[in-house]
Design an enzyme around this catalytic site. Structure first.
Site, PDB file in Angstrom:
ATOM      1  N   CYS A  55       0.839  -1.195   0.000  1.00  0.00           N
ATOM      2  CA  CYS A  55       0.000   0.000   0.000  1.00  0.00           C
ATOM      3  C   CYS A  55       0.877   1.248   0.000  1.00  0.00           C
ATOM      4  CB  CYS A  55      -0.906  -0.010   1.227  1.00  0.00           C
ATOM      5  SG  CYS A  55      -1.961   1.451   1.363  1.00  0.00           S
ATOM      6  N   CYS A  58       0.331   3.244   3.538  1.00  0.00           N
ATOM      7  CA  CYS A  58       0.844   2.815   4.839  1.00  0.00           C
ATOM      8  C   CYS A  58       1.947   1.769   4.761  1.00  0.00           C
ATOM      9  CB  CYS A  58      -0.297   2.293   5.702  1.00  0.00           C
ATOM     10  SG  CYS A  58      -1.016   0.739   5.120  1.00  0.00           S
ATOM     11  N   CYS A 103      -7.299  -1.107   1.625  1.00  0.00           N
ATOM     12  CA  CYS A 103      -6.272  -1.590   2.538  1.00  0.00           C
ATOM     13  C   CYS A 103      -6.885  -1.753   3.926  1.00  0.00           C
ATOM     14  CB  CYS A 103      -5.111  -0.588   2.568  1.00  0.00           C
ATOM     15  SG  CYS A 103      -3.847  -0.981   3.794  1.00  0.00           S
ATOM     16  N   CYS A 106      -5.034   1.062   6.509  1.00  0.00           N
ATOM     17  CA  CYS A 106      -5.269   2.514   6.428  1.00  0.00           C
ATOM     18  C   CYS A 106      -6.588   2.868   5.762  1.00  0.00           C
ATOM     19  CB  CYS A 106      -4.112   3.208   5.715  1.00  0.00           C
ATOM     20  SG  CYS A 106      -4.020   2.911   3.933  1.00  0.00           S
ATOM     21  N   CYS A 126      -8.508  -5.832  -9.477  1.00  0.00           N
ATOM     22  CA  CYS A 126      -8.082  -4.798 -10.422  1.00  0.00           C
ATOM     23  C   CYS A 126      -7.707  -3.557  -9.606  1.00  0.00           C
ATOM     24  CB  CYS A 126      -9.225  -4.512 -11.387  1.00  0.00           C
ATOM     25  SG  CYS A 126      -8.796  -3.445 -12.759  1.00  0.00           S
TER      26      CYS A 126
END
Length: 142
Positions: A55, A58, A103, A106, A126
């Site tokens: 991510c 984070c 995510c 976060c 995707c």
């Protein structure tokens, strides 16, 4: 690279101003405002090395590179996320029903998951490439 300090941050409680400082304008638009990058616009779509996609908000590991496949959509696509790394919710924007992927650490918007992927999962995660970073195998956290 996610540092020890990064691991102690409560990303879910960061203010909008703090997110704007941490992210590029494109990352902010996708991760925090549920935007979408133009198809084919991100270099991560062409990433072929062994490693981990994390991510961009984070640093949480999201997908191993062996789960990536060419979907022909213009966005990085994966068959399965790492356990516990993402969460999903119904998305009824744009006059259609989709399943949003974000995510789990976060809550940053990553993209959508569709039931038209290859075996064995049959899923296509995707993802917006700008919402992720790539850590080559052998680097800490990959």
């Amino acid at each position: 690279m996610t540092t020890t300090t990064e691991n102690t941050i409560d990303f879910k409680s960061l203010s909008d101003a703090e997110w704007r400082k941490r992210l590029t304008p494109d990352q902010y638009r996708v991760l925090r405002q549920h935007g979408t990058e133009r198809p084919g616009s991100c270099a991560l779509n062409h990433e072929k090395r062994a490693g981990t996609f994390v991510c961009a908000g984070c640093g949480q590991p999201l997908f191993k590179s062996h789960e990536k496949f060419e979907s022909g959509t213009g966005w990085p696509s994966f068959t399965d996320p790492l356990p516990g790394s993402v969460e999903t919710k119904d998305d009824y924007s744009h006059l259609m029903h989709r399943t949003e992927v974000h995510c789990s650490r976060c809550l940053g918007h990553l993209g959508h998951v569709f039931p038209d992927g290859p075996p064995p999962s049959g899923l296509r995660y995707c993802m917006n490439g700008v919402a992720m970073d790539f850590k080559p195998a052998g680097e800490q956290g990959s």
